[in-house]
Design a protein around this motif. Structure first.
Motif, mmCIF file in Angstrom:
data_model
loop_
_atom_site.group_PDB
_atom_site.id
_atom_site.type_symbol
_atom_site.label_atom_id
_atom_site.label_comp_id
_atom_site.label_asym_id
_atom_site.label_seq_id
_atom_site.Cartn_x
_atom_site.Cartn_y
_atom_site.Cartn_z
ATOM 1 N N LEU B 67 -3.734 28.183 6.197
ATOM 2 C CA LEU B 67 -5.178 28.243 5.981
ATOM 3 C C LEU B 67 -5.883 28.708 7.251
ATOM 4 O O LEU B 67 -5.523 28.283 8.347
ATOM 5 N N ASP B 68 -6.884 29.562 7.068
ATOM 6 C CA ASP B 68 -7.704 29.986 8.206
ATOM 7 C C ASP B 68 -8.502 28.806 8.728
ATOM 8 O O ASP B 68 -8.892 27.929 7.959
ATOM 9 N N THR B 69 -8.780 28.846 10.015
ATOM 10 C CA THR B 69 -9.560 27.746 10.585
ATOM 11 C C THR B 69 -10.979 27.727 10.022
ATOM 12 O O THR B 69 -11.642 26.703 10.037
ATOM 13 N N ASP B 70 -11.455 28.892 9.520
ATOM 14 C CA ASP B 70 -12.829 28.907 8.991
ATOM 15 C C ASP B 70 -12.863 28.749 7.470
ATOM 16 O O ASP B 70 -13.917 28.862 6.864
ATOM 17 N N SER B 71 -11.698 28.509 6.857
ATOM 18 C CA SER B 71 -11.721 28.365 5.400
ATOM 19 C C SER B 71 -12.297 27.002 5.030
ATOM 20 O O SER B 71 -12.015 26.000 5.680
ATOM 21 N N ARG B 72 -13.112 27.008 4.029
ATOM 22 C CA ARG B 72 -13.788 25.778 3.612
ATOM 23 C C ARG B 72 -13.410 25.526 2.155
ATOM 24 O O ARG B 72 -13.520 26.425 1.318
ATOM 25 N N ALA B 73 -12.969 24.334 1.877
ATOM 26 C CA ALA B 73 -12.557 24.028 0.507
ATOM 27 C C ALA B 73 -13.351 22.836 -0.025
ATOM 28 O O ALA B 73 -13.781 21.979 0.744
ATOM 29 N N TYR B 74 -13.536 22.840 -1.316
ATOM 30 C CA TYR B 74 -14.170 21.704 -1.989
ATOM 31 C C TYR B 74 -13.159 21.098 -2.948
ATOM 32 O O TYR B 74 -12.431 21.823 -3.621
ATOM 33 N N VAL B 75 -13.126 19.791 -2.977
ATOM 34 C CA VAL B 75 -12.193 19.097 -3.864
ATOM 35 C C VAL B 75 -13.016 18.342 -4.888
ATOM 36 O O VAL B 75 -13.899 17.557 -4.523
ATOM 37 N N VAL B 76 -12.753 18.609 -6.143
ATOM 38 C CA VAL B 76 -13.522 17.931 -7.198
ATOM 39 C C VAL B 76 -12.566 17.310 -8.220
ATOM 40 O O VAL B 76 -11.541 17.903 -8.562
ATOM 41 N N PRO B 77 -12.906 16.116 -8.687
ATOM 42 C CA PRO B 77 -12.065 15.510 -9.728
ATOM 43 C C PRO B 77 -12.323 16.192 -11.061
ATOM 44 O O PRO B 77 -13.416 16.703 -11.301
ATOM 45 N N LEU B 78 -11.323 16.229 -11.906
ATOM 46 C CA LEU B 78 -11.475 16.786 -13.250
ATOM 47 C C LEU B 78 -11.409 15.655 -14.269
ATOM 48 O O LEU B 78 -10.807 14.608 -13.999
ATOM 49 N N GLU B 79 -11.973 15.900 -15.413
ATOM 50 C CA GLU B 79 -11.905 14.871 -16.451
ATOM 51 C C GLU B 79 -10.442 14.658 -16.870
ATOM 52 O O GLU B 79 -9.608 15.541 -16.680
ATOM 53 N N GLU B 80 -10.157 13.508 -17.358
ATOM 54 C CA GLU B 80 -8.815 13.120 -17.823
ATOM 55 C C GLU B 80 -7.776 13.062 -16.715
ATOM 56 O O GLU B 80 -6.572 13.227 -16.940
ATOM 57 N N GLY B 81 -8.235 12.870 -15.456
ATOM 58 C CA GLY B 81 -7.281 12.573 -14.385
ATOM 59 C C GLY B 81 -6.730 13.753 -13.622
ATOM 60 O O GLY B 81 -5.699 13.634 -12.970
ATOM 61 N N GLY B 82 -7.409 14.861 -13.654
ATOM 62 C CA GLY B 82 -6.967 16.011 -12.858
ATOM 63 C C GLY B 82 -7.799 16.141 -11.587
ATOM 64 O O GLY B 82 -8.712 15.363 -11.326
ATOM 65 N N VAL B 83 -7.454 17.158 -10.796
ATOM 66 C CA VAL B 83 -8.223 17.419 -9.580
ATOM 67 C C VAL B 83 -8.198 18.917 -9.315
ATOM 68 O O VAL B 83 -7.232 19.605 -9.669
ATOM 69 N N GLU B 84 -9.265 19.419 -8.703
ATOM 70 C CA GLU B 84 -9.349 20.860 -8.463
ATOM 71 C C GLU B 84 -9.730 21.107 -7.008
ATOM 72 O O GLU B 84 -10.547 20.386 -6.431
ATOM 73 N N ILE B 85 -9.125 22.152 -6.435
ATOM 74 C CA ILE B 85 -9.493 22.582 -5.083
ATOM 75 C C ILE B 85 -10.115 23.960 -5.203
ATOM 76 O O ILE B 85 -9.555 24.848 -5.863
ATOM 77 N N GLU B 86 -11.273 24.124 -4.592
ATOM 78 C CA GLU B 86 -11.990 25.400 -4.702
ATOM 79 C C GLU B 86 -12.216 25.985 -3.313
ATOM 80 O O GLU B 86 -12.726 25.300 -2.422
ATOM 81 N N TRP B 87 -11.838 27.247 -3.162
ATOM 82 C CA TRP B 87 -12.146 27.979 -1.934
ATOM 83 C C TRP B 87 -13.113 29.109 -2.273
ATOM 84 O O TRP B 87 -13.014 29.708 -3.352
ATOM 85 N N SER B 88 -13.995 29.414 -1.372
ATOM 86 C CA SER B 88 -14.835 30.604 -1.576
ATOM 87 C C SER B 88 -14.939 31.362 -0.254
ATOM 88 O O SER B 88 -14.973 30.762 0.823
#
Lengths: 191, 134
Positions: B67-88
């Protein structure tokens, strides 16, 4: 095959497999007081004797010991007396200051490994330190693990306990020497 | 619907080692653990928090990334027990979703439009997706 037997609070864990028998205590919620070696020892004796009695009763025979081990896993929390890996020398007495150099100023992470012989062919003390994140609260820590390992002079319980006491002594004194007195005050350590 | 991740936690799952990982990984892993500790019904619709197994899969996947030092990620829970990581990055978005049944899926967006999605099936694909984001 590995079997784990834990108590209801999940603090005590007995691990049993073909070539290993462990009695562990671990902090689960972060609020439990560390029970100290001397109060854990009776628990070890009780579980070990239970196992030996079972093996003898079933005609399997008493276990032949090849090694004993005492392990302490210490969670040194970032932010309590040190703020970054460039300040790890504030925690570990074996490190020189690693600040103020030209290129390698601020490491993203830092790990250490060391081994020491316990004289008299009694065994070894191994120390491993590495950065980690604690699961229960997401706290960043430096995990310092001290493991003393060696062979007792016989399979007799008294010799096993004698070796465990030696391993414990090396871990406690080793930790004291490996880490800085200033941090002992931060941790409220009184040895 | 292929799980490519192996657990990376230590024997009793108390810690995840940060050896060989950077600050960007650390931030994501901390956020993942926070999601694991969400209460039941965190969304008001009866969803459970992501399970330990799902979080382990996400941690393991993130640990493989450069991962780049400037990469920013968001972590969000999903319904029914999942999880998502988002990069932009600039006009691109990459979402990695870890579902409760063990499936991992990706979604690529550019200028707000979906331009690709599907199951994540290999480390090669994972690295290709990250390279696309760069």
């Amino acid at each position: 095959m590995r079997c784990w037997y834990s108590d209801q609070a999940d603090n005590f864990l007995v691990q049993l497999q073909k070539d290993r028998f462990h009695v562990n205590w671990k902090q689960v919620t972060g609020k439990e007081a560390y029970p100290q070696y001397n109060s854990l020892k009776p628990r070890f004796i009780q579980e070990w004797q239970k196992l030996c009695d079972f093996l003898i009763r079933e005609g399997i025979g008493a276990p032949e010991l090849t090694q004993c081990e005492v392990t302490y896993v210490n969670h040194i929390e970032l932010g309590k007396g040190w703020k970054s890996y460039s300040e790890l020398d504030k925690v570990l007495a074996i490190l020189s200051p690693i600040r103020g150099q030209a290129l390698l100023v601020d490491p993203e992470y830092y790990g250490v490994q060391a081994g020491y012989i316990i004289p008299g062919k009694k065994g070894r003390l191994r120390i491993e330190g590495k950065p980690a994140i604690r699961r229960r609260d997401g706290q960043e820590i430096f995990q310092l693990t001290l493991t003393a390992r060696g062979k007792p002079s016989s399979n007799e319980l008294s010799n096993v306990l004698e070796w465990l006491d030696l391993g414990h002594e090396w871990i406690v004194k080793g930790f004291t020497e490996f880490t800085r007195p200033e941090m002992h005050k931060v941790w409220g350590r009184t040895i | 619907m292929t799980a490519i991740a192996e657990p990376v936690t230590e024997q009793w799952g108390e810690v995840v080692s940060l050896a060989n990982l950077g600050a960007c990984h650390k931030d994501i892993i901390i956020e993942l653990f926070k999601k694991e500790n969400l209460p039941q019904n965190w969304d008001g619709y009866g969803s459970p928090p992501p399970s330990r197994q799902i979080i382990n899969m996400a941690v393991s996947t993130v640990s493989k990334l450069e991962l780049d030092t400037d990469s920013r990620a968001y972590v969000v829970p999903l319904e029914e027990g999942g999880v998502e990581i988002e990069w932009s990055k600039d006009r691109k978005e990459l979402h990695l979703s870890f579902f409760a049944d063990g499936a991992i899926e990706y979604l690529k967006k550019q200028d707000g439009r979906v331009i690709g999605e599907g199951p994540l099936s290999s480390d090669y694909q994972l690295h290709s997706l990250m390279a696309w984001l760069d």
